[in-house]
Write a protein that holds these residues in place. Structure first.
Motif, short mmCIF file in Angstrom:
data_model
loop_
_atom_site.label_atom_id
_atom_site.label_comp_id
_atom_site.label_asym_id
_atom_site.label_seq_id
_atom_site.Cartn_x
_atom_site.Cartn_y
_atom_site.Cartn_z
N LEU A 147 0.84 39.54 80.94
CA LEU A 147 1.70 38.46 80.46
C LEU A 147 0.83 37.22 80.27
CD1 LEU A 147 4.81 39.00 82.76
CD2 LEU A 147 4.62 39.52 80.34
N ARG A 148 0.66 36.84 79.03
CA ARG A 148 -0.28 35.77 78.71
C ARG A 148 0.45 34.44 78.53
NH1 ARG A 148 -2.38 32.94 74.49
NH2 ARG A 148 -4.60 32.41 74.64
N LEU A 149 -0.08 33.41 79.17
CA LEU A 149 0.37 32.05 78.97
C LEU A 149 -0.80 31.22 78.47
CD1 LEU A 149 2.46 31.38 82.22
CD2 LEU A 149 3.36 31.84 79.94
N SER A 150 -0.59 30.41 77.45
CA SER A 150 -1.64 29.50 77.02
C SER A 150 -1.91 28.52 78.16
CB SER A 150 -1.21 28.74 75.77
OG SER A 150 -0.14 27.86 76.08
N PRO A 151 -3.09 27.89 78.17
CA PRO A 151 -3.36 26.90 79.25
C PRO A 151 -2.30 25.83 79.34
CG PRO A 151 -5.39 27.46 78.10
CD PRO A 151 -4.28 28.11 77.32
N ALA A 152 -1.80 25.36 78.19
CA ALA A 152 -0.79 24.31 78.21
C ALA A 152 0.53 24.83 78.80
CB ALA A 152 -0.55 23.77 76.80
N ALA A 153 0.92 26.04 78.39
CA ALA A 153 2.17 26.61 78.92
C ALA A 153 2.04 26.91 80.41
CB ALA A 153 2.53 27.87 78.14
N LEU A 154 0.88 27.41 80.81
CA LEU A 154 0.66 27.70 82.22
C LEU A 154 0.78 26.44 83.06
CD1 LEU A 154 -0.13 29.63 84.50
CD2 LEU A 154 -2.54 29.22 83.90
N ALA A 155 0.15 25.36 82.59
CA ALA A 155 0.22 24.09 83.32
C ALA A 155 1.64 23.55 83.36
CB ALA A 155 -0.72 23.08 82.69
N ARG A 156 2.35 23.69 82.25
CA ARG A 156 3.71 23.16 82.16
C ARG A 156 4.68 23.92 83.06
NH1 ARG A 156 4.03 23.83 77.21
NH2 ARG A 156 5.30 25.71 77.07
N ARG A 157 4.49 25.23 83.17
CA ARG A 157 5.46 26.06 83.89
C ARG A 157 5.07 26.34 85.34
NH1 ARG A 157 6.55 31.09 80.10
NH2 ARG A 157 7.75 31.68 81.96
N THR A 158 3.90 25.92 85.75
CA THR A 158 3.48 26.10 87.14
C THR A 158 4.06 24.98 88.00
OG1 THR A 158 1.43 27.23 86.52
CG2 THR A 158 1.50 26.22 88.70
N GLU A 159 4.64 25.36 89.14
CA GLU A 159 5.22 24.36 90.03
C GLU A 159 4.18 23.32 90.44
OE1 GLU A 159 8.32 24.15 90.84
OE2 GLU A 159 9.03 26.06 90.00
N ARG A 160 4.65 22.11 90.69
CA ARG A 160 3.74 21.00 90.98
C ARG A 160 2.85 21.30 92.18
NH1 ARG A 160 6.14 15.02 91.20
NH2 ARG A 160 6.48 15.64 89.02
N ASP A 161 3.44 21.92 93.22
CA ASP A 161 2.65 22.16 94.42
C ASP A 161 1.68 23.34 94.26
OD1 ASP A 161 4.46 24.22 94.41
OD2 ASP A 161 5.07 23.98 96.50
N GLN A 162 1.73 23.99 93.09
CA GLN A 162 0.82 25.09 92.81
C GLN A 162 -0.18 24.76 91.70
OE1 GLN A 162 0.71 28.04 94.63
NE2 GLN A 162 2.08 26.82 95.93
N GLN A 163 -0.18 23.51 91.25
CA GLN A 163 -1.08 23.12 90.16
C GLN A 163 -2.54 23.32 90.53
OE1 GLN A 163 -0.45 21.46 86.90
NE2 GLN A 163 1.54 22.44 87.17
N TRP A 164 -2.85 23.27 91.80
CA TRP A 164 -4.24 23.44 92.24
C TRP A 164 -4.78 24.82 91.92
CZ3 TRP A 164 -5.58 27.19 95.78
CH2 TRP A 164 -4.53 27.77 96.50
#
Length: 214
Positions: free
Chosen positions: A159-176
């Motif tokens: 399941l591929r997410l572009s870098p922008a989509a991955l950053a947008r859809r990743t929870e804030r506390d998991q951005q690291w």
């Protein structure tokens, strides 16, 4: 890579049909399927949909999440709770997955699989019983950073997410964790190594490569 639009329902049916035609590469009776993707891609949902579709086709299915095979907290957090390198290659107990999930499904294996080993919430062993998978049954393993370990999958879905989509859809506390997925893209190239690639930037409108990479 050329991708075409598809609904989740059609995608699930296409994958289930393909799995029913797939034989284990080692000659054993248990096809093994990977659903790989970052948590934001919700591979758990696709794995469950696929399992349901396979059961409707008369196949026994065991779904295993790599989240059930995390290492103890003392090992995961040895270098801190947000160490990217540890998350990338030190959180999952790869040896336990080989021993408890894949080896029993080798040709001539027992077929008895441990569905999970460790509960990260309690940081204790789950003590789950072994589950016998009958001949012809399908193993579906889902989780992030799943490819590149030489696990003996007979079909791999990324399941591929572009870098922008991955950053947008990743929870804030998991951005690291985002640098770990950037490293995964660079080192493993999952979109090139997987049998099936599903673009999931917009969860309402997936697209896939049809299982064939031009």
């Amino acid at each position: 890579m050329r991708l075409e639009a598809i609904s989740w329902e059609r995608l699930t049916d296409a994958l289930a049909d393909r799995v029913t035609r797939t034989e284990a590469a080692d000659g054993g009776p248990w096809p093994r399927v990977a659903v790989d993707g970052a948590p934001a891609a919700h591979g758990d949902a696709l794995a469950q949909r696929l399992a349901d579709a396979l059961r409707l086709r008369g196949r026994s299915v065991l779904v295993v999440a790599t989240a059930g095979f995390l290492r103890p907290a003392s090992l995961r957090y040895e270098f801190g709770r947000q160490d990217v390198g540890a998350y990338y290659d030190g959180w999952t107990d790869v040896g336990a997955l080989w021993r408890e999930v894949f080896n029993p499904l080798d040709a001539g294996g027992s077929g008895r699989v441990l569905p999970d080993l460790w509960d990260p919430a309690t940081d204790r062993a789950t003590r789950s019983p072994y589950v016998p998978l009958p001949p012809g049954g399908v193993l579906v393993v889902h989780g992030p950073l799943l490819l590149g370990h030489w696990f003996p999958f007979d079909l791999t879905v990324h399941l591929r997410l572009s870098p922008a989509a991955l950053a947008r859809r990743t929870e804030r506390d998991q951005q690291w964790t985002l640098p770990a997925f950037a490293r995964y893209e660079a080192e493993v190239c999952p979109a090139e190594s997987a049998d099936v690639v599903v673009r999931a930037d917009d969860p309402r409108h997936p697209a896939w490569n049809g299982g064939v990479t031009p």
